[in-house]
Design a protein around this motif. Sequence first.
Motif, PDB file in Angstrom:
ATOM      1  N   UNK A   1       0.844  -1.194   0.000  1.00 20.41           N
ATOM      2  CA  UNK A   1       0.000   0.000   0.000  1.00 20.41           C
ATOM      3  C   UNK A   1       0.879   1.242   0.000  1.00 20.41           C
ATOM      4  N   UNK A   2       1.930   1.208  -0.802  1.00 19.41           N
ATOM      5  CA  UNK A   2       2.902   2.294  -0.839  1.00 19.41           C
ATOM      6  C   UNK A   2       2.340   3.496  -1.578  1.00 19.41           C
ATOM      7  N   UNK A   3       2.808   4.668  -1.190  1.00 18.04           N
ATOM      8  CA  UNK A   3       2.368   5.918  -1.801  1.00 18.04           C
ATOM      9  C   UNK A   3       3.591   6.770  -2.130  1.00 18.04           C
ATOM     10  N   UNK A   4       3.335   8.031  -2.451  1.00 18.51           N
ATOM     11  CA  UNK A   4       4.433   8.904  -2.843  1.00 18.51           C
ATOM     12  C   UNK A   4       4.773   8.735  -4.306  1.00 18.51           C
ATOM     13  N   UNK A   5       5.996   9.018  -4.661  1.00 20.75           N
ATOM     14  CA  UNK A   5       6.452   8.895  -6.039  1.00 20.75           C
ATOM     15  C   UNK A   5       7.426   7.725  -6.170  1.00 20.75           C
ATOM     16  N   UNK A   6       7.529   7.224  -7.388  1.00 18.93           N
ATOM     17  CA  UNK A   6       8.588   6.253  -7.667  1.00 18.93           C
ATOM     18  C   UNK A   6       9.898   7.034  -7.660  1.00 18.93           C
ATOM     19  N   UNK A   7      10.811   6.745  -6.729  1.00 16.83           N
ATOM     20  CA  UNK A   7      12.014   7.580  -6.603  1.00 16.83           C
ATOM     21  C   UNK A   7      12.895   7.514  -7.851  1.00 16.83           C
ATOM     22  N   UNK A   8      13.216   8.673  -8.384  1.00 15.39           N
ATOM     23  CA  UNK A   8      14.145   8.724  -9.513  1.00 15.39           C
ATOM     24  C   UNK A   8      15.526   8.249  -9.094  1.00 15.39           C
ATOM     25  N   UNK A   9      15.808   8.327  -7.783  1.00 17.43           N
ATOM     26  CA  UNK A   9      17.124   7.924  -7.276  1.00 17.43           C
ATOM     27  C   UNK A   9      17.362   6.422  -7.382  1.00 17.43           C
ATOM     28  N   UNK A  10      16.316   5.642  -7.676  1.00 15.32           N
ATOM     29  CA  UNK A  10      16.535   4.210  -7.897  1.00 15.32           C
ATOM     30  C   UNK A  10      17.520   3.986  -9.037  1.00 15.32           C
ATOM     31  N   UNK A  11      17.629   4.984  -9.898  1.00 14.25           N
ATOM     32  CA  UNK A  11      18.549   4.869 -11.027  1.00 14.25           C
ATOM     33  C   UNK A  11      20.006   4.794 -10.585  1.00 14.25           C
ATOM     34  N   UNK A  12      20.288   5.129  -9.314  1.00 15.80           N
ATOM     35  CA  UNK A  12      21.666   5.052  -8.817  1.00 15.80           C
ATOM     36  C   UNK A  12      22.067   3.620  -8.460  1.00 15.80           C
ATOM     37  N   UNK A  13      21.062   2.738  -8.376  1.00 18.93           N
ATOM     38  CA  UNK A  13      21.374   1.337  -8.052  1.00 18.93           C
ATOM     39  C   UNK A  13      21.759   0.628  -9.347  1.00 18.93           C
ATOM     40  N   UNK A  14      22.973   0.808  -9.746  1.00 20.27           N
ATOM     41  CA  UNK A  14      23.424   0.396 -11.074  1.00 20.27           C
ATOM     42  C   UNK A  14      23.463  -1.117 -11.278  1.00 20.27           C
ATOM     43  N   UNK A  15      23.360  -1.883 -10.197  1.00 20.93           N
ATOM     44  CA  UNK A  15      23.384  -3.342 -10.327  1.00 20.93           C
ATOM     45  C   UNK A  15      21.989  -3.954 -10.453  1.00 20.93           C
ATOM     46  N   UNK A  16      20.965  -3.123 -10.401  1.00 26.59           N
ATOM     47  CA  UNK A  16      19.600  -3.643 -10.460  1.00 26.59           C
ATOM     48  C   UNK A  16      19.339  -4.373 -11.771  1.00 26.59           C
ATOM     49  N   UNK A  17      18.777  -5.567 -11.621  1.00 29.11           N
ATOM     50  CA  UNK A  17      18.371  -6.368 -12.778  1.00 29.11           C
ATOM     51  C   UNK A  17      16.854  -6.547 -12.847  1.00 29.11           C
ATOM     52  N   UNK A  18      16.183  -6.505 -11.677  1.00 33.74           N
ATOM     53  CA  UNK A  18      14.736  -6.685 -11.647  1.00 33.74           C
ATOM     54  C   UNK A  18      14.111  -5.701 -10.660  1.00 33.74           C
ATOM     55  N   UNK A  19      13.060  -5.004 -11.124  1.00 31.07           N
ATOM     56  CA  UNK A  19      12.318  -4.065 -10.284  1.00 31.07           C
ATOM     57  C   UNK A  19      10.839  -4.417 -10.363  1.00 31.07           C
ATOM     58  N   UNK A  20      10.219  -4.626  -9.198  1.00 30.10           N
ATOM     59  CA  UNK A  20       8.781  -4.903  -9.096  1.00 30.10           C
ATOM     60  C   UNK A  20       8.177  -3.921  -8.093  1.00 30.10           C
ATOM     61  N   UNK A  21       7.413  -2.951  -8.604  1.00 31.36           N
ATOM     62  CA  UNK A  21       6.839  -1.927  -7.738  1.00 31.36           C
ATOM     63  C   UNK A  21       5.321  -1.826  -7.855  1.00 31.36           C
ATOM     64  N   UNK A  22       4.690  -2.635  -8.687  1.00 28.07           N
ATOM     65  CA  UNK A  22       3.277  -2.463  -8.988  1.00 28.07           C
ATOM     66  C   UNK A  22       2.338  -3.206  -8.061  1.00 28.07           C
TER      67      UNK A  22
END
Length: 661
Positions: A204-225
């Motif tokens: 039940x998260x709110x706010x914005x999708x942080x643009x700073x996630x782009x700093x996690x350069x090793x990310x291969x999978x993102x699930x936020x929905x």
Amino acid sequence: MRNFCICILLQVYLIFFIFSACTSAYINELEVLLKLKSAMTGPNGSGLEGWKDSSSPTAHCFFSEVSCDEDSRVVSLKLTSTPLYGFLPPEIGLLDRLVNLTISDDNLTGRLPMEMANLTSLKVLNISNNLFTDNFPGEITLEMAKLEVLDTYNNNFSGPLPMELASLKNLKHLCLGGNFFSGPIPESYLEIQSLEFLGLNGNELTGKVPATLARLKNLKEIYLGYYNSFEGGIPTELGSLSLLQVLDLASCNLQGEIPTTLSQLKNLDTLFLQVNRLTGHIPPELSGLVSLRQLDLSINELIGEIPESFSMLTSISLIHLFKNHLHGPIPWFIGDLPNLEVLQLWENNFTFELPGNLGRNGKLKELDVATNQLTGPISQDLCKGGKLSVLVLMENFFTGPIPEQLGDCKSLTKIRIRKNLLNGTIPAGILNLPLVHMIEVNDNNFSGELPSEISADALEILTLYNNSITGKIPPAIGNLKNLQTLSLEMNRFSGELPREIFDLPMLSRINISANNLSGEIPSSISLSTSLSSSDFSRNNLSGEIPKEIAKLRILSFLNLSHNRLTGHIPYEMCGLTSLFTLDLSYNNFAGKVPSCVQFLILHDSSFAGNPNLCSPSQVSCPPLLSPVQESGQARGKFFSPVLIVAIAAFVTALLLVPPRC
């Protein structure tokens, strides 16, 4: 010599002390596991039957799902899909050499014990698919410097996301999805530079999708929905995550346009943006996603056409664009995509014909283009590879016959082509497909007769209504042992109703109304004990209602109106306690309607058009005339009142004439 003996004695004592200490540790860990068993299985639970007390100091190392190191200390505890119904006790903190603690899909409840903070050797902590509650105690992770995997998916945790996780510098896999976490995504999470997997979906998260996630350069999978509700749109900065393979932002209230910067994700395999409020055109730049296999942009507010540049997506296997405002033709290149398996474009405004080359890649499994404005014939090569499972073309303007090739498509499980302008006869093979469980071809212009051989063993739903199909209903329909719904109404079927239809043990709904059927209702209808709805109206059926119909205990809808049925309404029908809708109007029924609850609550219109039938609302009902009475009444028609008076006068005159001597 004395000193030597003392030295030897001290060594013996030391060895004995070490052995005793180790033995004590073994016993302690055995006791810990037995306490875990007692707490996790619950008072009446089952599971962990092999965990039993023993005098052996290493017995616990042979427990199922337990692994030990060379010192017989427990380093791994993996309990997956075990029927546990208790809680995780504080004693878990005593297993301080644990490297892998996996307790998943086990139904455990309650709060996590704070004693888990002692598990400083953990690399894997997986407690997914349980029923743990309250806030996740982030404090327990502060000393877990080696932790690489933290998975709490599908529990009942609530409150804010734990801030303490930002200190886990070796964390690669973080899954907190499927809970009730609320509030924003902490900006501090960008400090977990080792992170490769981030799953915060289904909260039940709110706010914005942080643009700073782009700093996690090793990310291969993102699930936020899924169930999260963010403000704003998709950060353009996410396009810089060069290693990203999965971006799932589905169903989280995103707005705005799809950023063209996502085209920079050359390793992206899956892009899921469905069920949002995204607007604008589909960016042609997305054709730069050369590794893309799955694209889902469905249920948004996108406009325009499918970009021609998508012909470059040669790796793509799944395209979902349904429920948008897209228009124009379905591009020809779609049929040339070499790996396309699933194409779903329903509820848009696509026009013109289906690409004739669709299916020629030999890999097509699902095609759904329902509720568009497509015209022309059905492509003949849709099942060229013998893999087509789902074919949904309904609510368009397709013309021509069903291709004969579809009758040979043994992989089909669902055929929904209703509400088109299709014509010709239904190919015999369609009703003999071994895996098909749904065939909807109603509301077309099909004609001719049904095939005499029918053997679709898996078929559950068959709707053929509102066509011009002629001939008899084939007795072979009785072979469809899994059939639940049979809709043949509004055709031109003739002949008698085959008794074999009622040999179907699963039949729940049958509608054969508005045809030219004749003959009697077979008494074998009593065999359809699963029947809940039956409509035989607007035919030429004759004879009486079979008394055996009373055996249909779950029948709730029965319409026999507008036929030529005769006789009494069987009193046995009072046993149909589930019957709520009954229409017997416009037949030739006679006598009085049975006085039972089912009939008393019905409106008189249910019995209208039966001149010799007395409805339940009538106070008195004249008895039926016997055949003798009826014949006498008929003869009485020849004796008019004038004739009777004339005869009486003649007899009187004879009496007044004096007799002759």
